[in-house]
Design an enzyme around this catalytic site. Sequence first.
Site, mmCIF file in Angstrom:
data_model
loop_
_atom_site.group_PDB
_atom_site.id
_atom_site.type_symbol
_atom_site.label_atom_id
_atom_site.label_comp_id
_atom_site.label_asym_id
_atom_site.label_seq_id
_atom_site.Cartn_x
_atom_site.Cartn_y
_atom_site.Cartn_z
ATOM 1 N N HIS A 231 -17.573 20.447 45.967
ATOM 2 C CA HIS A 231 -18.552 21.462 46.327
ATOM 3 C C HIS A 231 -19.358 22.003 45.153
ATOM 4 O O HIS A 231 -20.343 22.695 45.362
ATOM 5 C CB HIS A 231 -17.828 22.606 47.059
ATOM 6 C CG HIS A 231 -16.922 22.106 48.147
ATOM 7 N ND1 HIS A 231 -17.388 21.345 49.205
ATOM 8 C CD2 HIS A 231 -15.562 22.186 48.320
ATOM 9 C CE1 HIS A 231 -16.364 21.014 49.981
ATOM 10 N NE2 HIS A 231 -15.242 21.509 49.463
ATOM 11 N N ASN B 139 -11.276 11.390 46.908
ATOM 12 C CA ASN B 139 -11.226 12.710 47.532
ATOM 13 C C ASN B 139 -11.366 13.714 46.392
ATOM 14 O O ASN B 139 -10.392 14.019 45.703
ATOM 15 C CB ASN B 139 -9.920 12.936 48.298
ATOM 16 C CG ASN B 139 -9.952 14.272 49.044
ATOM 17 O OD1 ASN B 139 -10.769 15.142 48.750
ATOM 18 N ND2 ASN B 139 -9.053 14.447 50.011
ATOM 19 N N PRO C 2 -8.067 18.208 42.693
ATOM 20 C CA PRO C 2 -7.126 19.321 42.552
ATOM 21 C C PRO C 2 -6.465 19.773 43.856
ATOM 22 O O PRO C 2 -7.101 19.796 44.908
ATOM 23 C CB PRO C 2 -7.987 20.451 41.969
ATOM 24 C CG PRO C 2 -9.393 20.063 42.243
ATOM 25 C CD PRO C 2 -9.423 18.568 42.267
ATOM 26 N N ASN C 3 -5.208 20.119 43.707
ATOM 27 C CA ASN C 3 -4.360 20.703 44.768
ATOM 28 C C ASN C 3 -3.881 19.686 45.804
ATOM 29 O O ASN C 3 -3.082 20.026 46.681
ATOM 30 C CB ASN C 3 -5.064 21.887 45.458
ATOM 31 C CG ASN C 3 -5.406 22.983 44.465
ATOM 32 O OD1 ASN C 3 -4.522 23.460 43.752
ATOM 33 N ND2 ASN C 3 -6.661 23.370 44.377
ATOM 34 N N ASP D 83 -22.005 13.222 38.352
ATOM 35 C CA ASP D 83 -22.653 12.327 37.385
ATOM 36 C C ASP D 83 -21.774 11.113 37.095
ATOM 37 O O ASP D 83 -22.278 9.988 36.967
ATOM 38 C CB ASP D 83 -22.983 13.076 36.092
ATOM 39 C CG ASP D 83 -24.186 14.006 36.245
ATOM 40 O OD1 ASP D 83 -24.895 13.926 37.278
ATOM 41 O OD2 ASP D 83 -24.415 14.824 35.332
ATOM 42 N N GLU E 183 -16.460 8.526 49.599
ATOM 43 C CA GLU E 183 -15.948 9.905 49.535
ATOM 44 C C GLU E 183 -15.139 10.153 50.800
ATOM 45 O O GLU E 183 -15.614 9.888 51.904
ATOM 46 C CB GLU E 183 -17.141 10.871 49.461
ATOM 47 C CG GLU E 183 -16.747 12.342 49.469
ATOM 48 C CD GLU E 183 -17.965 13.277 49.527
ATOM 49 O OE1 GLU E 183 -19.106 12.821 49.253
ATOM 50 O OE2 GLU E 183 -17.776 14.449 49.886
ATOM 51 N N ARG F 95 -17.901 24.959 51.932
ATOM 52 C CA ARG F 95 -17.444 23.561 52.015
ATOM 53 C C ARG F 95 -18.487 22.646 52.655
ATOM 54 O O ARG F 95 -18.290 21.431 52.743
ATOM 55 C CB ARG F 95 -16.135 23.468 52.806
ATOM 56 C CG ARG F 95 -14.980 24.186 52.145
ATOM 57 C CD ARG F 95 -13.680 23.965 52.909
ATOM 58 N NE ARG F 95 -12.730 25.026 52.617
ATOM 59 C CZ ARG F 95 -11.908 25.048 51.557
ATOM 60 N NH1 ARG F 95 -11.894 24.053 50.712
ATOM 61 N NH2 ARG F 95 -11.093 26.073 51.371
ATOM 62 N N TYR G 112 -4.250 20.337 56.618
ATOM 63 C CA TYR G 112 -4.133 19.060 55.914
ATOM 64 C C TYR G 112 -3.014 18.163 56.446
ATOM 65 O O TYR G 112 -2.865 17.030 55.973
ATOM 66 C CB TYR G 112 -3.937 19.312 54.413
ATOM 67 C CG TYR G 112 -5.124 20.014 53.787
ATOM 68 C CD1 TYR G 112 -6.381 19.400 53.763
ATOM 69 C CD2 TYR G 112 -5.015 21.299 53.251
ATOM 70 C CE1 TYR G 112 -7.480 20.040 53.215
ATOM 71 C CE2 TYR G 112 -6.112 21.946 52.694
ATOM 72 C CZ TYR G 112 -7.343 21.310 52.681
ATOM 73 O OH TYR G 112 -8.438 21.938 52.143
ATOM 74 N N ALA H 75 -11.775 20.291 45.893
ATOM 75 C CA ALA H 75 -12.739 21.383 45.687
ATOM 76 C C ALA H 75 -13.877 20.996 44.745
ATOM 77 O O ALA H 75 -14.964 21.583 44.823
ATOM 78 C CB ALA H 75 -12.019 22.629 45.173
ATOM 79 N N ARG I 269 0.862 22.615 51.493
ATOM 80 C CA ARG I 269 -0.417 23.323 51.404
ATOM 81 C C ARG I 269 -1.123 23.327 52.762
ATOM 82 O O ARG I 269 -1.532 22.273 53.248
ATOM 83 C CB ARG I 269 -1.311 22.629 50.374
ATOM 84 C CG ARG I 269 -2.700 23.206 50.270
ATOM 85 C CD ARG I 269 -3.610 22.318 49.421
ATOM 86 N NE ARG I 269 -4.938 22.876 49.366
ATOM 87 C CZ ARG I 269 -6.022 22.193 49.074
ATOM 88 N NH1 ARG I 269 -5.939 20.905 48.785
ATOM 89 N NH2 ARG I 269 -7.194 22.774 49.065
ATOM 90 N N HIS J 223 -12.315 12.870 52.938
ATOM 91 C CA HIS J 223 -11.661 14.172 53.081
ATOM 92 C C HIS J 223 -10.673 14.102 54.233
ATOM 93 O O HIS J 223 -10.958 13.476 55.264
ATOM 94 C CB HIS J 223 -12.697 15.274 53.375
ATOM 95 C CG HIS J 223 -13.701 15.403 52.277
ATOM 96 N ND1 HIS J 223 -13.439 16.098 51.124
ATOM 97 C CD2 HIS J 223 -14.952 14.900 52.141
ATOM 98 C CE1 HIS J 223 -14.493 16.021 50.322
ATOM 99 N NE2 HIS J 223 -15.426 15.293 50.913
ATOM 100 N N LEU J 224 -9.551 14.776 54.049
ATOM 101 C CA LEU J 224 -8.559 14.864 55.121
ATOM 102 C C LEU J 224 -9.104 15.700 56.266
ATOM 103 O O LEU J 224 -9.020 15.328 57.435
ATOM 104 C CB LEU J 224 -7.281 15.491 54.568
ATOM 105 C CG LEU J 224 -6.534 14.641 53.524
ATOM 106 C CD1 LEU J 224 -5.689 15.515 52.612
ATOM 107 C CD2 LEU J 224 -5.682 13.591 54.219
ATOM 108 N N SER J 225 -9.637 16.872 55.914
ATOM 109 C CA SER J 225 -10.210 17.777 56.916
ATOM 110 C C SER J 225 -11.700 17.462 57.067
ATOM 111 O O SER J 225 -12.242 16.623 56.340
ATOM 112 C CB SER J 225 -10.032 19.228 56.458
ATOM 113 O OG SER J 225 -10.842 19.490 55.312
ATOM 114 N N ARG K 241 -15.524 24.001 58.521
ATOM 115 C CA ARG K 241 -14.774 25.054 57.818
ATOM 116 C C ARG K 241 -15.739 26.057 57.166
ATOM 117 O O ARG K 241 -16.861 26.196 57.610
ATOM 118 C CB ARG K 241 -13.810 24.385 56.829
ATOM 119 C CG ARG K 241 -12.838 23.427 57.538
ATOM 120 C CD ARG K 241 -11.907 22.739 56.575
ATOM 121 N NE ARG K 241 -11.104 23.715 55.846
ATOM 122 C CZ ARG K 241 -10.452 23.431 54.715
ATOM 123 N NH1 ARG K 241 -10.498 22.203 54.222
ATOM 124 N NH2 ARG K 241 -9.753 24.362 54.113
#
Length: 143
Positions: free
Chosen positions: A80, A74, A10-11, A87, A101, A114, A23, A77, A18, A103-105, A110
């Site tokens: 978390h 990725n 999401p997002n 699963d 897995e 997170r 990001y 959210a 954003r 992540h950009l950040s 943070r």
Amino acid sequence: MSKVLILNGPNLGRLGSREPEIYGSADFAELTSHVQAKASALGLTADVRQTDSEAELIKWLHEAVDTGSNVILNPAAFTHYSYATRDAAALITKAGLKLIEVHLSNPHSREEFRHTSVISGVATGVIAGFGVGSYLAALDLVA
Ligand code: DQA
């Protein structure tokens, strides 16, 4: 040519506008074209997707198992708190496929919420904090 699914939660469709200080300024289309260029240089076919829906993301993870595709994920959210995503992600590595897995950040630098990933425990490995470079490094490892 081996196919890799590059799944985004999401997002992430809002990249570019954003929180660019976190990001970066590349939008999702630019991220996709960097990833696809790297994948084809490595002899991989990258299928890059984004959804805001947990159900759709889970369906795509099931598809990866059924088609024998490695996954770069990725979870955004969902990282978390989504046990349902965890699963489904677990099925990838149980099937002998890679799940990286990304992540950009760097979530660990943070907010405290997170710092927990419910996905990492079932991932092959995790790359975070390098912007689009996190995805490019993951592609090297898949190749
Ligand atoms: C993110 C980090 C998550 O904490 C956040 O919810 C995201 C993006 C990243 O790529 O840095 O949406 O996964």
